[in-house]
Design a protein around this motif. Structure first.
Motif, short mmCIF file in Angstrom:
data_model
loop_
_atom_site.label_atom_id
_atom_site.label_comp_id
_atom_site.label_asym_id
_atom_site.label_seq_id
_atom_site.Cartn_x
_atom_site.Cartn_y
_atom_site.Cartn_z
N ILE A 241 31.44 54.02 54.27
CA ILE A 241 30.21 53.35 54.74
C ILE A 241 28.99 54.06 54.17
N VAL A 242 28.95 55.40 54.29
CA VAL A 242 27.76 56.12 53.80
C VAL A 242 27.67 56.07 52.28
N PHE B 174 28.39 53.37 50.44
CA PHE B 174 27.72 52.09 50.16
C PHE B 174 26.26 52.14 50.58
N ASN B 175 25.97 52.85 51.67
CA ASN B 175 24.58 53.01 52.07
C ASN B 175 23.81 53.81 51.01
N GLY B 176 24.48 54.82 50.42
CA GLY B 176 23.86 55.59 49.35
C GLY B 176 23.61 54.76 48.11
N LEU B 177 24.52 53.85 47.78
CA LEU B 177 24.32 52.94 46.64
C LEU B 177 23.09 52.07 46.85
N TYR B 178 22.92 51.56 48.07
CA TYR B 178 21.75 50.74 48.41
C TYR B 178 20.48 51.57 48.29
N LEU C 267 28.53 64.41 49.78
CA LEU C 267 29.03 64.20 48.42
C LEU C 267 29.13 62.70 48.14
N ALA C 268 29.55 61.93 49.16
CA ALA C 268 29.62 60.47 49.01
C ALA C 268 28.23 59.86 48.88
N ILE C 269 27.30 60.31 49.73
CA ILE C 269 25.95 59.73 49.72
C ILE C 269 25.23 60.03 48.41
#
Length: 405
Positions: free
Chosen positions: A211-212, A214-218, A355-357
């Motif tokens: 989830i985070v 995809f939020n980081g991509l946005y 790291l994901a964000i």
């Protein structure tokens, strides 16, 4: 709060300084882009090892080391003889800054009982740095040579380091109060690291990581190109306002960019979004509130271009709604990460999620840039809406997982 503000102040002072370095070192944007990419890349990659260090040495030591490292990196930057020196200084900044989010968010998660309010104030401070960093840097460059300006920028972080090492507080007060006295633990071998990772990665934690991301991509996708897009929308809405404000031959008229002020206003509005969403976590579960905010981001992405084309009023409403909702996600995701992670491994959990964000999320700039190059602005916002929609669906699944025994 001071640490969070300083991290983002330095992060967003770099693009302002790059405009000076282009002339100072007679180089190209491509070369400086690589230099900046080194620092920003280490900023994201270092989050995971930073999380491990937090669990081993504690938040106080890591936050103080982060502030000291950032301050020293800008002192080093003032001595840079060329692009290689700039690259090395930015690399030091990236390494130092990378530990901040795991350390700061672990401190809030384990040290503050009112987590939602803590995440809210912490996020608001970050937005002060995000909005104020470029402005302060630009004002310093009006009065001083860039080398003196970066030395001045280094001083607050070095002062904050000394304060952080001397103040007294219990970094695990909330854990002792709510989690039976669990203390931080850091793996000491590869086998322990793998075992701790496997224990941490429940289905719920895996979902929040995606989830985070995809939020980081946005987030990165929309903010990277928004200043230029706002300039185009403003030109269509009100035309070139500079002749009516400045003497056409004035150097100020040449430098004035109304879109930059709108962009700063959008980032400043995010302070309100941080506060409201942080308080919202005290009323409802953060994973449920996250569904609401991600849905709002989808609606804003789909409505942004049509609203901006209505004129100045529509553009202002769409911009400020975007800024408010975009930063409202941060306290909610942070509180959700804390909910679905282990108290004794909070540093590791925030290391993986940031790291994901910052790592996966950085691809959002490439995706948005590609769509803008080969398609249109409208399609770019549709792609952003797809990111937040996927996040919403995953957040619904997360709530369902949270209800299971």
């Amino acid at each position: 709060m001071v640490g969070h503000a300083m991290v983002h102040t330095y992060e967003l002072s770099i693009p302002i300084l790059m405009t000076v370095w282009l002339l100072e070192f007679s180089t190209t944007a491509a070369v400086l882009g690589v230099a900046a990419a080194v620092g920003y890349g280490l900023f994201g990659i270092g989050a995971l090892p930073g999380g491990l260090l937090v669990d081993r040495f504690g938040s106080r030591v890591l936050i103080s080391a982060c502030l000291a490292g950032m301050g020293l990196s800008f002192l080093l930057l003032s001595l840079a003889p060329g692009v290689v020196g700039v690259t090395l200084a930015l690399a030091v900044w990236g390494i130092a800054a990378s530990v901040y989010h795991p350390a700061g968010l672990t401190l809030i998660s384990n040290g503050i009982e009112e987590r939602g309010r803590g995440f809210a104030y912490h996020g608001m401070a970050g937005n002060v740095g995000i909005a104020g960093g470029p402005l302060v840097t630009a004002l310093l460059l009006l009065a001083f040579d860039w080398r003196i300006a970066v030395v001045i920028l280094a001083v607050p972080a070095l002062v904050a380091t000394l304060v952080g090492l001397t103040i007294r507080f219990d970094p695990v007060a909330a854990v002792e109060a709510t989690d039976g006295g669990s203390r931080e633990h850091s793996p000491t071998s590869l086998a322990e690291f793998v075992g701790e990772t496997r224990r941490l990665f429940t289905l719920g934690f895996l979902l929040i990581c995606v989830i985070v991301a995809f939020n980081g991509l946005y987030y990165r996708g929309v903010l990277t190109f928004l200043p230029d897009l706002l300039g185009d929308f403003l030109m269509a809405a009100v035309g070139d306002v500079r002749p009516g404000i400045f003497d056409p031959d004035s150097p100020v008229a040449e430098e004035f960019d109304l879109a930059q002020y709108l962009y700063t206003g959008l980032l400043t509005v995010g302070i309100g979004g941080q506060y409201l969403s942080g308080r919202l976590t005290e009323l409802i579960e953060p994973d449920r509130a996250l569904i609401l905010v991600l849905t709002v981001l989808t609606v804003i992405a789909l409505a942004f271009v049509p609203a901006a084309q209505l004129g100045l009023t529509g553009l202002l409403v769409a911009s400020f709604a975007l800024g408010f909702a975009l930063f409202a996600t941060q306290p909610l995701t942070q509180a959700t990460i804390a909910k679905y992670s282990l108290p004794e491994s909070r540093g590791l959990s925030f290391g993986y999620t940031y790291l994901a964000i910052f790592g996966v999320g950085a691809l959002g700039a490439a995706v948005a840039g590609t769509v803008l190059t080969y398609a249109s602005v409208s399609l770019m916002f549709v792609v952003l809406a797809a990111f937040s929609t996927i996040g919403t669906v995953l957040a619904l699944s997360l709530v369902r997982v949270g209800r299971e025994p």
